[in-house]
Enzyme design. Sequence first.
Site, PDB file in Angstrom:
ATOM      1  N   SER A  68       0.944  -1.256   0.064  1.00 55.88           N
ATOM      2  CA  SER A  68      -0.035   0.006  -0.142  1.00 55.88           C
ATOM      3  C   SER A  68       0.856   1.279  -0.051  1.00 55.88           C
ATOM      4  O   SER A  68       1.699   1.473   0.813  1.00 55.88           O
ATOM      5  CB  SER A  68      -0.962  -0.039   1.148  1.00 55.88           C
ATOM      6  OG  SER A  68      -1.701   1.211   1.540  1.00 55.88           O
ATOM      7  N   ASN A  69       0.491   2.046  -0.959  1.00 59.81           N
ATOM      8  CA  ASN A  69       1.349   3.537  -0.784  1.00 59.81           C
ATOM      9  C   ASN A  69       0.701   4.454   0.032  1.00 59.81           C
ATOM     10  O   ASN A  69       1.419   4.963   0.593  1.00 59.81           O
ATOM     11  CB  ASN A  69       1.066   4.035  -2.415  1.00 59.81           C
ATOM     12  CG  ASN A  69       1.426   3.322  -3.610  1.00 59.81           C
ATOM     13  OD1 ASN A  69       2.780   3.043  -3.522  1.00 59.81           O
ATOM     14  ND2 ASN A  69       0.684   3.145  -4.551  1.00 59.81           N
TER      15      ASN A  69
END
Length: 324
Positions: A68-69
């Site tokens: 996840s960014n």
Amino acid sequence: MNKHKLANLPTRIDRLKQPPTQVRLWIKRDDQTGTELMGNKVRKLEYSLQEALDRGADTVITCGGIQSNHARATAAACAQLGLYCLLLLKEDAETKNTGNYFLDQLFGAEIVWVPAEVYENSLDELCLSHAGRLEKLGHTAYIMPIGASNGIGTFGYFEAYQEILAQEQELGVTFDTIVTTVGSGGTYAGLCFANLKAGNPKKIVGIPVAKDAAYFEEVIRSLWQEFTAYLPMEAELAPQHIHMLDGWAGRGYALNEPEDFTFIREFARAEGIVLDNVYTGKAMRGLYASLEENHPVLQGAKDLLFIHTGGMLGLFGKEVHLQD
Ligand SMILES: *Cc1c(COP(=O)(O)O)cnc(C)c1O
């Protein structure tokens, strides 16, 4: 709305050299909003973390996939602000200690693995129970939804729209169409609501990278309710304000076809710009194909602006797919 400045803004806008058709295709480099904070999430975090601070929080709880960014940007921002960061990450059989996940740990975030089934069905309850656990220890927790896509997070791209209008003046161009990928919907919603406030001069086009257009139209409508609770608006959101190019999610979120990787490789060589495999690679591929087939949603578009929302760190662990 108050924000805590974290991002490098404004981000530059460049013109692509080799668009697939006669159209002028521009790219806004929101992959360059920062180094640790790179990508679109920091624009939302500027608002949501200010809200967390205003509420006296010393802890932030958020969630995402292993790469996840959003989780990585939150972990970085929390380290910068001196907040404790708890990440609920969806369990992943192919866990590789690289990219965003590697940085989450470097920033000292506490990581809790959540089985896929719990993640899909009872994530909200799990966040609340962790908040309760931490509150018993004397902390004040702020729960941020996935992608910081909530009413307050929507202000990030609501403001980015104003930045784009100012850049139009500098560049001497008017973008008739703005294109962005749609993951949790906050980026699209912010641009769409700002456009609505401006009298709807542009077409805001979203390309879902999971689920489909019908699902996201609902998400955008519910974000509208949350957003207008912060900022009442005279205009009403109607179906004709939402434009989506469907059919580019492939097998689903973060799942790729070999063609995605081929596209990313060819694009890197043609333009010197790295797209990611989860969001911008799929979306740009969809945009190119839709331009080539003169898709009705894009008909008449002359100056298109694509938002490069970042994601490069997600390519780490995918090297074998990207080689010739
Ligand atoms: C989260 C993300 C998106 C999607 O943005 P949403 O506001 O969640 O729809 C697009 N690109 C990248 C690189 C992201 O990390």
